[in-house]
Design an enzyme around this catalytic site. Structure first.
Site, PDB file in Angstrom:
ATOM      1  N   GLU A   1     102.672  80.344  11.636  1.00  0.00           N
ATOM      2  CA  GLU A   1     103.395  80.979  12.735  1.00  0.00           C
ATOM      3  C   GLU A   1     104.095  79.905  13.546  1.00  0.00           C
ATOM      4  OE1 GLU A   1     101.024  83.686  15.004  1.00  0.00           O
ATOM      5  OE2 GLU A   1     100.170  84.639  13.234  1.00  0.00           O
TER       6      GLU A   1
ATOM      7  N   HIS B   1     106.295  87.544  24.466  1.00  0.00           N
ATOM      8  CA  HIS B   1     106.443  87.471  23.008  1.00  0.00           C
ATOM      9  C   HIS B   1     107.898  87.765  22.665  1.00  0.00           C
ATOM     10  CE1 HIS B   1     105.847  87.945  18.750  1.00  0.00           C
ATOM     11  NE2 HIS B   1     104.598  87.556  18.881  1.00  0.00           N
TER      12      HIS B   1
ATOM     13  N   ARG C   1     106.900  79.932  21.033  1.00  0.00           N
ATOM     14  CA  ARG C   1     107.341  81.218  21.561  1.00  0.00           C
ATOM     15  C   ARG C   1     108.267  81.106  22.767  1.00  0.00           C
ATOM     16  NH1 ARG C   1     101.654  84.568  20.888  1.00  0.00           N
ATOM     17  NH2 ARG C   1     101.829  84.823  18.632  1.00  0.00           N
TER      18      ARG C   1
ATOM     19  N   HIS D   1     103.315  89.327  26.992  1.00  0.00           N
ATOM     20  CA  HIS D   1     102.360  89.292  25.891  1.00  0.00           C
ATOM     21  C   HIS D   1     101.023  88.659  26.262  1.00  0.00           C
ATOM     22  CE1 HIS D   1     100.951  89.284  21.796  1.00  0.00           C
ATOM     23  NE2 HIS D   1     100.894  87.966  21.734  1.00  0.00           N
TER      24      HIS D   1
ATOM     25  N   ARG E   1     101.026  79.105  25.253  1.00  0.00           N
ATOM     26  CA  ARG E   1     100.002  79.192  24.202  1.00  0.00           C
ATOM     27  C   ARG E   1     100.623  79.067  22.814  1.00  0.00           C
ATOM     28  NH1 ARG E   1      98.083  83.387  20.957  1.00  0.00           N
ATOM     29  NH2 ARG E   1      99.275  84.980  22.086  1.00  0.00           N
TER      30      ARG E   1
END
Length: 559
Positions: A129, A250, A299, A360, A395
Site C-alpha cells: 500500500e 483517505h 495518503r 478516515h 499514519r
C-alpha cells in the site's frame, strides 16, 4: 476566540447502580479486545462497548495489517517507511516498538484463530500500500481483513468466561480520586435489565480503546459510533491529548454525490497497491511527478493532489481506474469493494470509480508513553483513541491495526507488574454541560468547511465561531444523542485549537495560508488540555495548546 468553551463534565442523572471490577476496557475493536484478553490474567475485566461487541472501526478495515513477515523484509525497513510517512513527527522509539514487536503480535493473532490469505505454498500473501517500499500487508478475505480479525477476537472473548461484556453502553465520564487518579467510570446502559440507565463502576484501571472521531465530518469512512467519546472524556478528566490536528483524509472514498452524508464506502489503498491508478475527468493520470511512488505515495500526498486537481478543474471528485484487473481479480482480491461499488450502481470491472477524500483516521489522540499510560494515573489508552507517537503527522497505511495489537499487549504487560490499589472517587464538582443533539449536522458542516482537508486561519476561526453558537443553544434532555453531540463539540474545539496554533503544512495538516513545512518553528507536537474552571463560576473550559518541541537531530535523521 477560535476554540469555543466546552463542558467540564456531561449533564447526566446520578448513578442508580454500582459495580466493581479491576479493569474496565472501553471499546471492542482490535485494541480493546486484545487488551481484555491479555488483562484477564491479572484480575476481573469488564468490556464496555456502545453497540454490539463486533461493531466499531476494526471490522471496516479493508487493506490489512502491516508487519515485516517476509524473509526479505525487515523491521528496520518498516521503521524507515513509517518515519517518512510521519513527516518528521513520529517518535522513533515508539515506531521501533511497533515494528519489532509487530510480527510476533500478528503470529499470536493467527494462533488465536485469525485466518489470513495465503499463497499456494501456504505462506501468507503479502500486498503493498501507499508509502511502503516492500510487500508487507497481510490481508484476509481479499479486502475483509478487519472483519476477520474482529471475528477471531470476538470468538476468543466469548470463549473466555472470565471477561464480562456490557453492550449498548456509553461511558459518560471518568471517576477520579482526590489526587486526580482513576477510580472508575460512569456510564449509561441501554436496555440491559438490572444495569439499565446510568450507573457507576469502580475500577483500579481504565483502558481507553474507544476509536476515533470520524463523525466530526460530513463524510467519513468511520461508523456512526465514532464520535470521539474517549478523547472527550479523557480531556474532561485532565488528560493530555496530542497531535489532534493531524486528521487523515483517505484519498479514495467512493463518491456518492453532493448530498451523501455520514459513513461512506472506502476504496482501499490496496486497490492502488495492485496497480489501479488515479485519473481526472479527461482520463489523464495526475500523480506522476507528485512523488516517487506516484499513485502509491503516502495518503496525505495523494489526498492533497486530488484536492488540487478538484480545485483546478472545478470538479467534486476524480476517478480510480482499475478496469484492467478484470472480473476474476476483482471477485477474488476485492470482493467487498466490488459488492459495495455495484450496490451503488458502479461496475469497477468496466467503469471508472468516482472517488474523493473523506475523513478516515485520527493520527493524534490521548497521549501515552510506550506502555500505554496516559498523563492521568490509572488511565491507559490504545488504538485510534491514543497517540503513542507512532503515526506522527500522517499514519502509514495498515499500521493502525498493528498499533492496536502491539500497544494493547504492552499495556497488559505493564499492568502485570502490579495493578494499582482501588481508589476512592471524590464528588465531581465541575460544571456540567450538554449540547442539543440537533446541532450535529451543522457541526459537521462547519468542521468540513473550516477544518477539513484544506485549512486557514480564517476558515478555522469561522468554524470555531459557528460551533460556539451551537454550544450556546438551549440544551436538550440528557441521553445518548446529546452526550455524543457534546463529545463531538469537545473534540472539535480541541482540534480547532491545535489546527489554529500550528502555522505550517505538514503531513495530514494542510494550511493554505502557511503552505510550507517549517522545521525551524514547528518540529514538535501540540499538547492539548482542558484547564479546569472553578465550579462556582459556572463557566466552561477552553482547550489550551502547548507546544512540545522535538529533538532537532532526531528530526534531521528522519524528516
Amino acid at each position: 476566540m477560535s476554540a469555543p468553551a466546552v463542558p467540564q463534565r456531561l449533564t447526566a442523572p446520578e448513578p442508580g447502580w454500582t459495580d466493581t471490577v479491576d479493569v474496565v476496557v472501553i471499546g471492542s475493536g482490535v485494541a480493546g479486545l486484545t487488551a481484555a484478553l491479555k488483562a484477564r490474567e491479572l484480575g476481573s475485566v469488564l468490556v464496555v462497548t456502545k453497540d454490539v461487541v463486533a461493531s466499531g472501526s476494526t471490522q471496516w478495515a479493508q487493506g490489512g495489517i502491516a508487519a515485516a513477515l517476509h524473509p526479505e523484509d525487515s523491521p528496520e525497513e518498516h521503521l524507515q517507511d513509517t518515519l517518512v510517512a510521519g513527516a518528521g513527527l513520529s517518535d522513533s522509539d515508539a515506531v521501533r516498538v511497533l515494528v519489532t514487536e509487530g510480527p510476533e503480535a500478528v503470529r499470536d493473532l493467527m494462533e488465536l484463530g485469525a485466518r489470513f490469505d495465503t499463497l499456494a505454498d501456504g505462506e501468507i500473501s503479502l500486498g503493498r500500500e501507499g508509502g511502503h517500499h516492500r510487500n508487507r500487508i497481510a490481508h484476509a478475505g481479499g479486502d475483509a481483513t478487519g472483519a476477520e480479525i474482529e471475528r477471531a477476537l470476538v470468538a476468543a472473548v466469548r470463549r473466555a468466561k472470565d471477561i464480562r461484556l456490557i453492550e449498548h453502553a456509553l461511558v459518560l465520564d471518568l471517576l477520579t480520586s482526590e489526587d486526580g487518579a482513576i477510580a472508575g467510570v460512569t456510564l449509561h446502559v441501554m436496555g440491559e435489565g438490572q444495569l439499565d440507565g446510568v450507573g457507576a463502576i469502580r475500577a483500579r484501571v481504565v483502558i481507553l480503546a474507544s476509536g476515533g472521531l470520524g463523525q466530526l465530518y460530513a463524510a467519513t469512512t468511520n461508523p456512526s459510533v465514532s464520535t470521539g467519546d474517549g478523547m472527550a472524556l479523557a480531556l474532561r478528566a485532565g488528560a493530555k491529548v496530542r497531535d489532534l490536528e493531524f486528521v487523515q483524509f483517505h484519498p479514495t472514498v467512493l463518491w456518492l454525490g453532493k448530498s451523501a452524508k455520514g459513513q461512506q464506502p472506502l476504496v482501499s489503498e490496496a486497490v492502488r497497491g495492485e496497480g489501479a491508478f488515479l485519473v481526472d475527468h479527461n482520463g489523464k493520470r495526475f500523480m506522476q511527478g507528485q512523488h516517487e511512488l506516484a499513485d502509491l505515495a503516502p495518503r496525505d500526498i495523494v489526498a492533497k493532489a486530488i484536492m488540487r486537481q478538484m480545485l483546478a478543474t472545478g470538479k467534486d471528485h476524480v476517478y480510480l481506474d482499475a478496469r484492467h484487473f478484470g472480473d476474476e481479480k476483482w471477485r477474488v482480491r476485492f470482493p467487498t469493494i466490488l459488492a459495495s461499488c455495484r450496490s451503488h450502481g458502479i461496475d469497477p470491472v468496466r467503469e471508472l470509480i468516482p472517488v474523493a477524500p473523506a475523513c478516515h483516521y485520527s493520527s493524534g489522540g490521548v497521549w501515552t508513553d510506550l506502555n500505554g499510560q496516559t498523563s492521568v494515573p490509572g488511565l491507559y489508552a490504545c488504538g485510534e483513541v491514543a497517540c503513542t507517537g507512532v503515526h506522527g503527522a500522517n499514519r502509514l497505511a495498515s499500521n493502525s491495526l498493528l498499533e492496536g495489537l502491539v500497544f494493547a499487549r504492552r499495556i497488559a504487560a505493564h499492568l502485570a507488574e502490579g495493578l494499582p490499589e482501588q481508589r476512592e472517587p471524590v464528588v465531581d464538582r465541575r460544571t456540567p454541560g450538554l449540547v442539543d443533539a440537533d446541532v450535529v449536522p451543522e457541526l459537521q458542516r462547519a468542521m468540513t468547511v473550516g477544518a477539513g482537508v484544506i485549512r486557514s486561519a480564517t476558515g478555522l476561526a469561522e468554524a470555531g465561531a459557528a460551533i460556539g453558537k451551537l454550544i450556546e443553544q438551549p440544551a436538550g434532555e440528557p441521553g445518548t444523542p446529546g452526550w455524543e453531540a457534546t463529545n463531538l463539540v469537545t473534540v472539535a474545539s480541541a482540534l480547532i485549537a491545535a489546527a489554529t496554533a500550528r502555522e505550517e503544512s505538514r503531513g495530514a495538516h494542510w494550511r493554505e495560508d502557511h503552505p510550507d513545512r517549517d522545521d525551524l518553528h514547528w518540529s514538535g507536537s501540540l499538547d492539548l488540555t482542558l484547564e479546569p474552571v472553578p465550579a462556582a463560576t459556572g463557566e466552561q473550559a477552553v482547550p489550551q495548546a502547548t507546544f512540545d518541541p522535538r529533538d532537532s537531530e532526531e528530526n534531521d535523521r528522519h524528516g
